[in-house]
Design an enzyme around this catalytic site. Structure first.
Site, PDB file in Angstrom:
ATOM      1  N   ASP A  20      -2.603   6.133  -3.460  1.00 49.40           N
ATOM      2  CA  ASP A  20      -1.468   5.510  -2.790  1.00 49.40           C
ATOM      3  C   ASP A  20      -0.932   4.373  -3.662  1.00 49.40           C
ATOM      4  OD1 ASP A  20      -3.631   3.812  -2.411  1.00 49.40           O
ATOM      5  OD2 ASP A  20      -2.987   3.170  -0.413  1.00 49.40           O
ATOM      6  N   SER A  49       0.818  -1.207   0.000  1.00 48.31           N
ATOM      7  CA  SER A  49       0.000   0.000   0.000  1.00 48.31           C
ATOM      8  C   SER A  49       0.859   1.267   0.000  1.00 48.31           C
ATOM      9  CB  SER A  49      -0.958  -0.037   1.194  1.00 48.31           C
ATOM     10  OG  SER A  49      -1.909   0.981   1.134  1.00 48.31           O
ATOM     11  N   ASP A  54      -1.222   1.133  -3.975  1.00 52.06           N
ATOM     12  CA  ASP A  54      -2.100   0.143  -4.604  1.00 52.06           C
ATOM     13  C   ASP A  54      -3.449   0.728  -4.998  1.00 52.06           C
ATOM     14  OD1 ASP A  54      -3.014   0.426  -1.978  1.00 52.06           O
ATOM     15  OD2 ASP A  54      -3.622  -1.672  -1.821  1.00 52.06           O
TER      16      ASP A  54
END
Length: 462
Positions: free
Chosen positions: A253, A106, A255
Site C-alpha cells: 500500500d 496509507s 506507506d
C-alpha cells in the site's frame, strides 16, 4: 479514539481537516515535550526526532511544517525523506530516537494525508502522549503539573537543526536484505509498489537476494499513489503475474506497511492466507511461540477452521494492527495480523511491514520448495461481502436501535453457517457492513438488508 488521532494516526484531506497549521503545532509540541522530559532528567541535549514521508504532493508541505515546529521548540529533526512507515519504526528503535513521525495516509487517495506518531521503541504512540498532543491543538494543555496557554520557543543556540538522514533508510534496506535466508535466484517476482513509499526500496531488496524482479506502479508523481495500484487494487498485479508467467507477486500500500500476495496463477493470497501459510510453517518447525496466531474480528471463518485442523490456537482482537501488536506483546506471541495485509512478525519488527512480509513468504516457498498456490492447501476461505457505507455519523448509525435490530435478525438467520460484523472505520466516516456465509449470494442478501435500514434512517451521505 481521540479528537484528531484515530487508530492509525491523524488522517484527513490535506489542508481541509488536516492542515499545515496542525502539522506545525504537532511539531511544536513534540519538540518541546521530549526536550522537557530530557531536561527534567538532567539531560540538556536536544530531542531527536526522525521523520519519513510517502509520495503524496502534500507530504512535502507537512514535512516542512512539522520540521518548522520541531526546530522552533529546540528539537533536532532527522529526515529519511520518501520511505516506508516500518523503516521509520526501525530507525526510531535502533538509533535511539525520542520518537518518529511518518507522513502518510496509507491506502487513502492522494488528496488525503496523515501524521503517524511512533515512540522510541518503534511502536505506535501511546494514548497518553497522543492525548497531550490533542490538548495542545485544542489550547488546553496541562502537563508536568502546569497549565500552558502556549509552550516556549527555543532561542539562540537552543534552536534545533535538520539533519539529512538518508543513511538510516539505507541501513533499513540492509537489514531487510540480511533477513533473507535463501537465495531467490531463478525466481520471477512481481512487485506492485502503489506509486508509494516502496517505489525506491522494494526492488533493491529483491534484486540483492537474486530474484528476477518485475515492477509495476513505481513512478510516483505526487497524485497517483494508490490510484488503481497496490494492495487495495490487487487486480493489476494479478493480471501482470498471470500474463508474464511470474512465480509470485507482492503488492504494497502507499506507506508499505501492508502486503498482499498473488500466486503463480494470479490468485489473491490475502492477510488471512499469509497468517495461515506462515503460522503453519512455524508450527511445523516447532517455532510458533505459545502455538498462537493473533487475528482480528475481520478474519475469515475458513482461517479458524484451518487453524483448528492444523492444531494452531488463535486470538481475536479489535480491527487495527495496533491492537494486534498490543495483544502479541502482552501474551508473548510472534505472529499476528489483519486480512488487509498488516502482518506483524514481532521477532523482526514492531509494526506491520509489507516488504518484510513478502520476504517471509518467499522464505516459506524456498524452504518448502513449493509454489505459492500449493502452500494454500488446507485453507478454504468462506465467501465474504463487505460494503463501506459513507455516513453522516458512524457511531450514531451503528448504535441506532433499528440498525441493531437488523443486525440481530441476520445473526439469527445465519446461525452457525456464517456471521455478520458491523463496525465503524477508524480513519474515515464509514460504517463497514460485512457478512460471511456459504455463498456470495447469501452474503450480499444480508449485507443489503442491513444497509437498506441504514439508508432508510437517513444516515447515508449522497
Amino acid at each position: 479514539m481521540g479528537r484528531y488521532f484515530g487508530t492509525d494516526g491523524f488522517r484527513g484531506e490535506a489542508n481541509n481537516n488536516l492542515t499545515a497549521d496542525h502539522a506545525y503545532k504537532i511539531g511544536r509540541f513534540l519538540g518541546w515535550y521530549y526536550g522537557e522530559i530530557k531536561r527534567q532528567n538532567g539531560d540538556d541535549t536536544p530531542a531527536r526526532i526522525v521523520i519519513g514521508k510517502d509520495t503524496r504532493r502534500s507530504s512535502y508541505m507537512f514535512e516542512y511544517t512539522l520540521v518548522g515546529g520541531l526546530v522552533a521548540s529546540g528539537a533536532d529533526a532527522y529526515l529519511l525523506h520518501v520511505t516506508t512507515t516500518p523503516s521509520v519504526a526501525y530507525v526510531a528503535r535502533t538509533d535511539e530516537f525520542d520518537c518518529g513521525i511518518m507522513i502518510s495516509a496509507s491506502h487513502n487517495p492522494y488528496y488525503d494525508n496523515g501524521i503517524k506518531l511512533i515512540n522510541g521503541n518503534g511502536e505506535k504512540m501511546d494514548e497518553g502522549t497522543i492525548t497531550l498532543v490533542e490538548d495542545y491543538l485544542d489550547g488546553k494543555l496541562e502537563v508536568f503539573w502546569e497549565k500552558y496557554e502556549e509552550i516556549p520557543f527555543a532561542h539562540t543556540s537552543k534552536i534545533g537543526r535538520t539533519v539529512d538522514y538518508v543513511s538510516g533508510r539505507n541501513r533499513y534496506i540492509g537489514y531487510l536484505i540480511s533477513l533473507g535466508l535463501y537465495s531467490f535466484k531463478g525466481v520471477k517476482v512481481g512487485l506492485d509498489c502503489a506509486n508509494g513509499s516502496s517505489w525506491n526500496l522494494a526492488k533493491s531488496v529483491f534484486d540483492a537476494l537474486g530474484a528476477k524482479t518485475y515492477v509495476i506502479n513505481a513512478e510516483p508523481d505526487g497524485t497517483n499513489i494508490n490510484n488503481n495500484a497496490g494492495s487495495t487494487h490487487i487486480g493489476g498485479l494479478q493480471k501482470f503475474v498471470a500474463e508474464n508467467g511470474l512465480d509470485v507477486g507482492f503488492a504494497y500500500d502507499g506507506d508499505a506497511d501492508r502486503c498482499l500476495c498473488v500466486d503463480e496463477k494470479g490468485n489473491l493470497i490475502d492477510g488471512d492466507a499469509i497468517l495461515y501459510i506462515y503460522g503453519k510453517y512455524m508450527k511445523e518447525r516447532g517455532k510458533l511461540e505459545n502455538n498462537t496466531v493473533v487475528t482480528t474480528v475481520m478474519s475469515n471463518f475458513g482461517l479458524y477452521k484451518a487453524f483448528d485442523e492444523a492444531g494452531i490456537d488463535y486470538a481475536k482482537t479489535a480491527v487495527g494492527d495496533k491492537y494486534v501488536y498490543e495483544y502479541m506483546t502482552n501474551n508473548g506471541c510472534i505472529l499476528g495480523g489483519e486480512q488487509s495485509g498488516h502482518i506483524i512478525f514481532s521477532k523482526y519488527a514492531s509494526t506491520g511491514d509489507g516488504i518484510l512480509t513478502s520476504l517471509k513468504m518467499m522464505e516459506v516457498m524456498m524452504a518448502r520448495k513449493k509454489k505459492m498456490s500449493e502452500l494454500m492447501e488446507g485453507l478454504h476461505i468462506y465467501p465474504q461481502v463487505l460494503e463501506n457505507v459513507r455516513v453522516t455519523d458512524k457511531k450514531a448509525a451503528q448504535d441506532d436501535a433499528d440498525v441493531q435490530s437488523a443486525v440481530r435478525a441476520v445473526t439469527e438467520a445465519l446461525g452457525d453457517t456464517g456471521r455478520i460484523l458491523v463496525r465503524e472505520s477508524g480513519t474515515e466516516p464509514l460504517l463497514r457492513v460485512m457478512v460471511e456465509a456459504e455463498t456470495e449470494e447469501i452474503c450480499k442478501k444480508y449485507v443489503d438488508q442491513v444497509v437498506d435500514v441504514v439508508k432508510k434512517k437517513g444516515y447515508v451521505i449522497g
